[in-house]
Design an enzyme around this catalytic site. Structure first.
Site, PDB file in Angstrom:
ATOM      1  N   TYR A   1       0.752  -0.944  -0.073  1.00 38.49           N
ATOM      2  CA  TYR A   1       0.384  -0.085  -0.112  1.00 38.49           C
ATOM      3  C   TYR A   1       0.839   1.112  -0.180  1.00 38.49           C
ATOM      4  O   TYR A   1       1.947   1.549   1.171  1.00 38.49           O
ATOM      5  CB  TYR A   1      -0.587   0.104   1.382  1.00 38.49           C
ATOM      6  CG  TYR A   1      -1.597   1.174   0.807  1.00 38.49           C
ATOM      7  CD1 TYR A   1      -2.943   1.572   0.445  1.00 38.49           C
ATOM      8  CD2 TYR A   1      -1.934   2.173   2.172  1.00 38.49           C
ATOM      9  CE1 TYR A   1      -3.803   2.344   0.797  1.00 38.49           C
ATOM     10  CE2 TYR A   1      -2.160   3.226   2.750  1.00 38.49           C
ATOM     11  CZ  TYR A   1      -3.835   3.634   1.430  1.00 38.49           C
ATOM     12  OH  TYR A   1      -4.078   4.513   1.769  1.00 38.49           O
TER      13      TYR A   1
ATOM     14  N   ASP B   1       9.435   2.902   0.245  1.00 40.57           N
ATOM     15  CA  ASP B   1       8.168   3.317   0.748  1.00 40.57           C
ATOM     16  C   ASP B   1       8.211   2.711   2.522  1.00 40.57           C
ATOM     17  O   ASP B   1       8.078   2.083   2.936  1.00 40.57           O
ATOM     18  CB  ASP B   1       6.753   3.026   0.103  1.00 40.57           C
ATOM     19  CG  ASP B   1       5.328   3.557   1.381  1.00 40.57           C
ATOM     20  OD1 ASP B   1       5.716   4.018   2.211  1.00 40.57           O
ATOM     21  OD2 ASP B   1       4.570   2.694   0.838  1.00 40.57           O
TER      22      ASP B   1
ATOM     23  N   LYS C   1       3.777   8.564   8.872  1.00 37.87           N
ATOM     24  CA  LYS C   1       3.425   7.912  10.313  1.00 37.87           C
ATOM     25  C   LYS C   1       4.116   8.196  11.502  1.00 37.87           C
ATOM     26  O   LYS C   1       4.379   9.807  12.028  1.00 37.87           O
ATOM     27  CB  LYS C   1       3.601   6.280  10.027  1.00 37.87           C
ATOM     28  CG  LYS C   1       2.081   6.600   9.389  1.00 37.87           C
ATOM     29  CD  LYS C   1       1.982   4.335   9.190  1.00 37.87           C
ATOM     30  CE  LYS C   1       0.219   4.195   8.512  1.00 37.87           C
ATOM     31  NZ  LYS C   1       1.245   3.559   6.892  1.00 37.87           N
TER      32      LYS C   1
HETATM   33  C1  LIG Z   1       0.208   4.094   5.433  1.00 37.18           C
HETATM   34  C2  LIG Z   1       0.741   3.824   4.203  1.00 37.18           C
HETATM   35  C3  LIG Z   1       1.155   5.477   3.707  1.00 37.18           C
HETATM   36  C4  LIG Z   1      -0.096   5.933   3.320  1.00 37.18           C
HETATM   37  O1  LIG Z   1       0.550   6.996   4.357  1.00 37.18           O
HETATM   38  P1  LIG Z   1      -1.084   8.174   5.002  1.00 37.18           P
HETATM   39  O2  LIG Z   1      -0.092   8.933   5.482  1.00 37.18           O
HETATM   40  O3  LIG Z   1      -1.933   7.346   5.432  1.00 37.18           O
HETATM   41  O4  LIG Z   1      -1.711   9.029   3.660  1.00 37.18           O
HETATM   42  C5  LIG Z   1       1.700   4.466   2.727  1.00 37.18           C
HETATM   43  N1  LIG Z   1       2.768   3.548   2.630  1.00 37.18           N
HETATM   44  C6  LIG Z   1       2.578   2.614   3.349  1.00 37.18           C
HETATM   45  C7  LIG Z   1       3.354   1.562   2.974  1.00 37.18           C
HETATM   46  C8  LIG Z   1       1.625   2.910   4.782  1.00 37.18           C
HETATM   47  O5  LIG Z   1       1.913   1.936   5.973  1.00 37.18           O
END
Ligand SMILES: *Cc1c(COP(=O)(O)O)cnc(C)c1O
Length: 428
Positions: free
Chosen positions: A144, A239, A267
């Site tokens: 994601y 990511d 995060k």
């Molecule tokens: C949570 C997450 C996102 C998206 O971040 P948001 O602040 O919710 O937009 C992107 N990549 C990874 C790996 C994530 O866990």
């Protein structure tokens, strides 16, 4: 435990907010029932609107690595708020957090702050496309990267053809530039690259996957991606929105000693406020406006409250590197405890874990990609989730999520959790 008031509040919310929530993962769609409404949180615990105390294994989906309402972060935000909450002009604070992040993370010279992980990944891909002058990207099924159009893609008709949208509103034109690969399958990636020679700008990957449960990379997977990227003029985007400042001070790049070209954060880097960031070596970052041609902007980017929270968080992690070891030990203790009671109760399961991330899958086979993650028995998971809720333990309301261990969790909390899992798994 009773959750009456939460149910009432949810009914009110549903009238004015689609599905009653501002992000779909908060709804209990996958497990049934209605979401818990939170009143406050401190350390490892959530306090809900019914007056229940819950041990929290989600921690705002990752940010609260030191526990909720961590005092230095709270104080930093309060002090900054008194001085004005947004200026749309540069502040010294932005340079301070940028310099600290650059000093903690390998292979980055410059970093730009945005407001979410979604924005970070979206901008990283635009930057990669601008830098390489190529259009296509490769992403992995089950990874994601936020909800921007290029990432809401499912496998197309043929494995080597383009992806197709997996949400209405994403155009076929956008989807055709995203190629979908299987996690932990290098051969699959090599085939995609071969079939799209000189067209791929970037491979974006969760270097430790956390959005299909926790799936660490197989030995050689990340090294192989690095090599394929280098050989083919492709930028490797890690990511690390979930793993950054969590699995090590320098994230997965440090943990496995592999250099990415662009790294995305979110995060933890915001200390619980809305922050994302993307970073790379100067050559790449200088491609961004205002000095480069790739446009990217944000009215509230680098917001002083958000930067103050993030800086206090990073300072805490930077000054106490032993925390990552502590977290790993707590996670290993929990994993061993769960393993023991589930075996004793004849449950079919697999536990994946690394650092402070852990997931329990109700299937016996190794969980290594989206396909194997999807095999988990969801009926068992539902019983598990609701059973734990009754015991005062909150895990994510979906079998595809990682649990996050925080420094605030005590071994008593972990023992309590293991006993609860023993009790609940006897009812499967
Ligand atoms: C949570 C997450 C996102 C998206 O971040 P948001 O602040 O919710 O937009 C992107 N990549 C990874 C790996 C994530 O866990």
């Amino acid at each position: 435990m009773l959750y009456h008031r939460s149910s009432q509040l949810f009914a009110e919310a549903e009238k004015v907010i689609p599905g009653g929530v501002n992000s779909p993962v908060r709804a209990f769609k996958a497990v049934g029932g209605t979401p818990i409404f939170v009143k406050s949180a401190k350390g490892a615990y959530l306090y809900d609107e019914d007056g229940n105390r819950l041990i929290d294994y989600i921690n705002s989906w990752g940010p609260m690595i030191l526990g909720h309402a961590y005092e230095p972060v709270v104080q930093a935000v309060i002090e900054k708020a008194k001085l004005g909450t947004s200026f749309g002009m540069p502040t010294e604070l932005e340079t301070q957090i940028a310099a600290l992040a650059v000093s903690m993370v390998p292979n980055i010279d410059k970093i730009r702050f945005v407001n979410s992980g979604t924005e970070a990944c979206m901008s990283a891909v635009r930057l990669a496309r601008g830098f390489t002058k190529r259009d296509k990207i490769i992403k992995f099924a089950g990874c994601y990267h936020g909800h921007s159009d290029s990432f809401l893609i499912q496998a197309g008709s043929g494995a080597i053809t383009f992806g197709s949208p997996n949400s209405p509103g994403v155009t076929a034109g956008t989807a055709k530039d995203t190629l979908l690969a299987q996690y932990n399958d290098l051969e699959n990636v090599a085939t995609l690259i071969e079939a799209n020679k000189n067209e791929i700008a970037a491979i974006i990957v969760e270097p430790v996957a956390g959005n299909m449960g926790c799936i660490p990379p197989n030995k050689g997977f990340l090294e192989g991606l690095r090599q394929l990227c280098t050989d083919n003029g492709i930028l490797l985007i890690f990511d690390e929105v979930m793993t950054g400042f969590r699995l090590a001070a320098g994230g997965v790049q440090e943990l496995f000693n592999i250099a990415a070209d662009i790294v995305c954060f979110g995060k933890v880097i915001g200390g619980g406020l809305p922050v994302g960031a993307f970073a790379a070596r100067a050559e790449i970052m200088n491609y961004l406006s205002p000095i480069g041609p790739v446009y990217q902007a944000g009215t509230l980017s680098g917001n002083p409250l958000a930067m103050a929270a993030g800086l206090a968080m990073l300072q805490a992690l930077d000054s106490d590197r032993a925390i990552f070891q502590r977290l790993e030990e707590k996670t290993a203790y929990l994993a061993a405890g769960i393993d023991k009671v589930l075996k004793a109760n004849n449950v079919t399961f697999t536990i994946n874990s690394i650092g402070s991330m852990i997931s329990v899958h109700f299937d016996a086979a190794p969980v290594v990609d989206f396909h194997t993650a999807a095999k988990g028995d969801n009926e068992t998971f539902k019983k598990f989730f609701h059973g734990l809720l009754q015991e005062g333990i909150y895990i994510a309301p979906s079998a595809y999520e990682t649990w996050f261990i925080t420094d605030a969790l005590t071994y008593e909390d972990l023992d309590f959790t293991i006993r609860a899992i023993d009790k609940v798994s006897k009812t499967f």
